[in-house]
Scaffold this motif. Structure first.
Motif, PDB file in Angstrom:
ATOM      1  N   LYS A 166       0.766  -0.994   0.188  1.00 48.30           N
ATOM      2  CA  LYS A 166       0.114   0.028  -0.153  1.00 48.30           C
ATOM      3  C   LYS A 166       0.790   1.277  -0.133  1.00 48.30           C
ATOM      4  O   LYS A 166       0.635   2.237  -0.785  1.00 48.30           O
ATOM      5  N   PHE A 225       1.310   4.175  -2.774  1.00 55.94           N
ATOM      6  CA  PHE A 225       1.004   5.631  -2.461  1.00 55.94           C
ATOM      7  C   PHE A 225       2.264   6.278  -3.100  1.00 55.94           C
ATOM      8  O   PHE A 225       1.946   7.137  -3.453  1.00 55.94           O
ATOM      9  N   ASN A 262       2.125   6.647  -6.779  1.00 48.87           N
ATOM     10  CA  ASN A 262       1.053   7.403  -7.158  1.00 48.87           C
ATOM     11  C   ASN A 262       1.455   9.117  -6.807  1.00 48.87           C
ATOM     12  O   ASN A 262       1.360  10.133  -7.598  1.00 48.87           O
ATOM     13  N   GLN A 263       2.472   9.115  -5.769  1.00 50.67           N
ATOM     14  CA  GLN A 263       2.932  10.357  -5.413  1.00 50.67           C
ATOM     15  C   GLN A 263       3.949  10.716  -6.512  1.00 50.67           C
ATOM     16  O   GLN A 263       4.040  11.833  -6.738  1.00 50.67           O
ATOM     17  N   VAL A 300       4.252   9.829  -9.655  1.00 50.00           N
ATOM     18  CA  VAL A 300       3.332  10.289 -10.771  1.00 50.00           C
ATOM     19  C   VAL A 300       2.741  11.728 -10.510  1.00 50.00           C
ATOM     20  O   VAL A 300       2.755  12.464 -11.334  1.00 50.00           O
ATOM     21  N   LEU A 301       2.057  12.048  -9.553  1.00 48.17           N
ATOM     22  CA  LEU A 301       1.603  13.295  -9.165  1.00 48.17           C
ATOM     23  C   LEU A 301       2.620  14.464  -9.197  1.00 48.17           C
ATOM     24  O   LEU A 301       2.492  15.345  -9.523  1.00 48.17           O
ATOM     25  N   ARG A 351       3.752  12.290   9.031  1.00 53.77           N
ATOM     26  CA  ARG A 351       2.511  11.825   9.880  1.00 53.77           C
ATOM     27  C   ARG A 351       3.036  11.969  11.448  1.00 53.77           C
ATOM     28  O   ARG A 351       2.343  12.181  12.279  1.00 53.77           O
TER      29      ARG A 351
END
Lengths: 532, 113
Positions: free
Chosen positions: A149, A153, A156-157, A159-160, A251
């Protein structure tokens, strides 16, 4: 292991499988511990089960299920890599387990008496070991899912981030307002790098400082003095643009900036630099376009003072030409009918070209027409022109000027040459007379030194040639000049019947000589033939 | 942690409506999670996130939102985003949020889903 135990274990396979699925379905460690406790209680008929967990061997045990936190006192990790099981630890704790996991974390289980007060059998002990192995496997499956996961994430980050970089480049290119552009840049950079704050400080050459801060209510000094920050900068048009990103988030609070963060900031700063440079060049092109429009207007005004046709003079033939090297030239010629059979021939050359030269030519033209209405001598006229040009031009600008007033009836020429190249008069005996009497160029000095005049007479068959230095100084590809010698030779050898024919021929000869070399100066000429 | 983040919330028809303003970063995400955790997720059918006044969200903020979406999905609830800025909408699309959450044009539309 005796065959009886094996047979009983074989009957338990389904419950082991079910147990694994229950454990694997847990969303977190707490839930996994809770589920494991239920499995143990169901299988061994026990009431007291406590589950502990710690993230590393040096950490503290956390009770994640059960009520007996003090049971942790019997959990001593002696061999952190191996399963430890102790039986009959004390009156309350009958089994104590420490289960090392693949990521160095540990589960611990303390189990009390069975409800029927019986001892744990060999079968129970083996079953417990199987369940412990299932817990370890379920935990590994859980951590693998979590890793997967996190990996998704992070992917995706990335790619973002890549997409945001492209979008930011496009968005920055759209901005004409530099303040909005800088605000957008620091916002995007902060988001891309998970920064809490961002600052761009623009320092001008005169040390004036302009700042954009994100979030806007934050103090720039706090950002500057932050120890958790990255920076990037560039200089353009005497302005220094310093970007700072500070307080990278995680976090758990803060995190250290990575090389990737620095790359992202540098990339955005490069995009800002390019956008600012492009905007500057865009503004320059607008200014250039406006100047070109103004030059076109000046050129059209200039063309209006260059005669489109020359007066017809009985007994004479006259022709002229003006070919500017740029849109607006600094050369001027005219042939003005003064009445009473008199005609003024004028040729002039302003130092430089462009709008400044054009303005001086217009001043000269207007002044000349005004003074020609008065009955004053040519030398006096030239002196007045000199004063006007001197006061209306910068110190590096002056005009070489030649004027000849012809009495068409007598052929008498009244001449003043103010700094212009000698005018050529081709006599009937094929000799060339150079006329240069006069003084300095108009606007060079105003020291009261009078201009000298000269009178010559042009006889039938003789020719007068007025020209600017654009002809003898025309260059070819070998950087050789057309030269005065070649011009005089051409003048001597081309006694055409018509003045226009001579003008066409000499222009053609200059162009042939120059070849592909761009015309560097205006070409202006006036040619007069006395026919009879 | 520095922030310009604020939120307001209300419960309507078993739906928690959270309206945010400012940067959804670690602090913003934490506040959203705290607000969500104040309510009994077993009785919530949906959480409507009205991001009209939030134009920026970073990956830490997104991780909080994903966490809430997962908790909601576990109890067959759902998260619905409304009034999304195009940049945020693109961000959520790339990060895969709309595989597990929905979007709507308005709060009313979200409440009718």
């Amino acid at each position: 292991m005796n065959s009886n135990i094996v047979e009983r274990l074989a009957l338990q396979v389904d419950s082991f499988q079910e147990g694994f699925e229950i454990l694997s379905g847990a969303k977190n460690v707490q839930e996994m511990g809770k589920r494991f406790a239920r499995i143990l209680r169901g299988n061994f008929l026990i009431s007291l089960v406590d589950i502990f967990y710690k993230q590393n061997p040096d950490g503290n045990w956390n009770l994640i299920y059960g009520n007996n936190a003090n049971n942790a006192s019997c959990l001593n990790v002696t061999q952190s890599d191996n399963l430890q099981i102790n039986y009959n630890v004390n009156e309350k704790v009958k089994i104590c387990v420490i289960l090392p996991l693949t990521d160095k974390s540990l589960f611990a289980v303390t189990i009390g008496k069975k409800l029927d007060q019986s001892d744990f059998s060999e079968f129970d002990k083996i079953t417990l070991q199987v369940f412990l192995q299932l817990l370890a496997n379920a935990y590994q499956s859980f951590t693998n899912r979590r890793k997967e996961k996190n990996l998704i994430f992070e992917l995706n980050q990335r790619v973002l981030q890549l997409n945001s970089l492209i979008d930011t480049g496009i968005d920055l290119a759209k901005f004409e307002n530099k303040n909005l552009l800088l605000e957008l840049a620091i916002e995007r950079a902060a988001v891309l790098t998970d920064s809490s704050t961002a600052l761009v400080k623009v320092i001008s050459d005169d040390k004036q400082i302009d700042e954009k801060i994100f979030p806007p209510n934050f103090e720039s000094a706090e950002i500057v003095k932050s120890e958790n920050k990255i920076t990037s900068s560039f200089v353009y048009q005497d302005k220094e643009y310093n970007f700072i990103l500070a307080n990278k988030e995680s976090r758990s609070g803060t995190a250290s900036y990575t090389d990737l963060d620095q790359l992202l900031l540098d990339a955005i700063v490069r995009q800002v630099s390019t956008a600012i440079e492009n905007e500057f060049l865009h503004q320059q092109s607008i200014i250039k376009e406006r100047i070109e429009q103004e030059i076109n207007v000046a050129a059209s005004i200039q063309q209006m003072i260059i005669p489109t046709e020359l007066p017809e003079i009985k007994g004479y033939d006259v022709a002229g030409i003006n070919i500017p090297s740029r849109e607006v030239g600094g050369d001027y010629y005219d042939c003005i009918n003064l009445g009473d059979g008199r005609y003024a021939f004028v040729i002039a050359d302003v130092t430089g070209k462009g709008i400044a030269a054009s303005l001086l030519v217009n001043t000269l033209n207007a002044s000349l027409y005004a003074f020609l209405n008065f009955e004053i001598s040519l030398t006096e006229l030239t002196d007045k022109l000199n004063k006007i040009i001197f006061t209306s031009s910068p110190s590096d600008k002056f005009i070489t000027f030649f004027i000849a007033v012809l009495n068409a009836g007598t052929g008498e020429l009244d001449i003043v040459n103010a700094g212009h190249n000698p005018i050529l008069l081709l006599r009937s005996d094929n000799s060339i007379e150079k006329i240069d009497a006069g003084g300095v160029g108009l606007g060079m000095f105003d020291m009261g030194i009078p201009y000298e005049g000269q009178k010559v007479n042009i006889k039938p068959g003789e020719r007068l040639f007025l020209f600017t230095d654009g002809i003898p100084e025309a260059m070819n590809e070998n950087e050789e000049e057309y030269s005065d010698e070649r011009l005089e030779k051409f003048f001597l050898e081309n006694k055409t019947d018509r003045a226009q024919e001579f003008i066409d021929k000499i222009v053609n000869d200059v162009r042939t000589f120059a070849g592909n070399t761009e015309q560097s100066d205006d070409i202006t000429a006036l040619y007069l033939i006395r026919k009879y | 942690m520095v922030t310009d983040f604020n939120l307001t919330s209300e419960v309507k028809d078993n739906s928690l409506i959270i309206k945010t303003s400012g940067y959804i970063n670690n602090n913003g995400g934490e506040k959203i999670a705290e607000e969500f955790n104040k309510h009994n997720k077993d009785t919530l059918k949906r959480v409507v996130m009205d991001l009209k006044d939030s134009k920026l969200v970073n990956s830490i903020g997104i991780s909080y939102l994903i966490e809430i979406i997962e908790k909601l999905n576990d109890v067959n609830g759902k998260m619905i985003f409304v009034n999304l800025d195009p940049t945020i909408e693109k961000t959520f699309t790339i990060m895969g949020l709309f595989q597990f959450a929905e979007k709507a044009e308005s709060v009313d539309e979200a409440l009718s889903k």
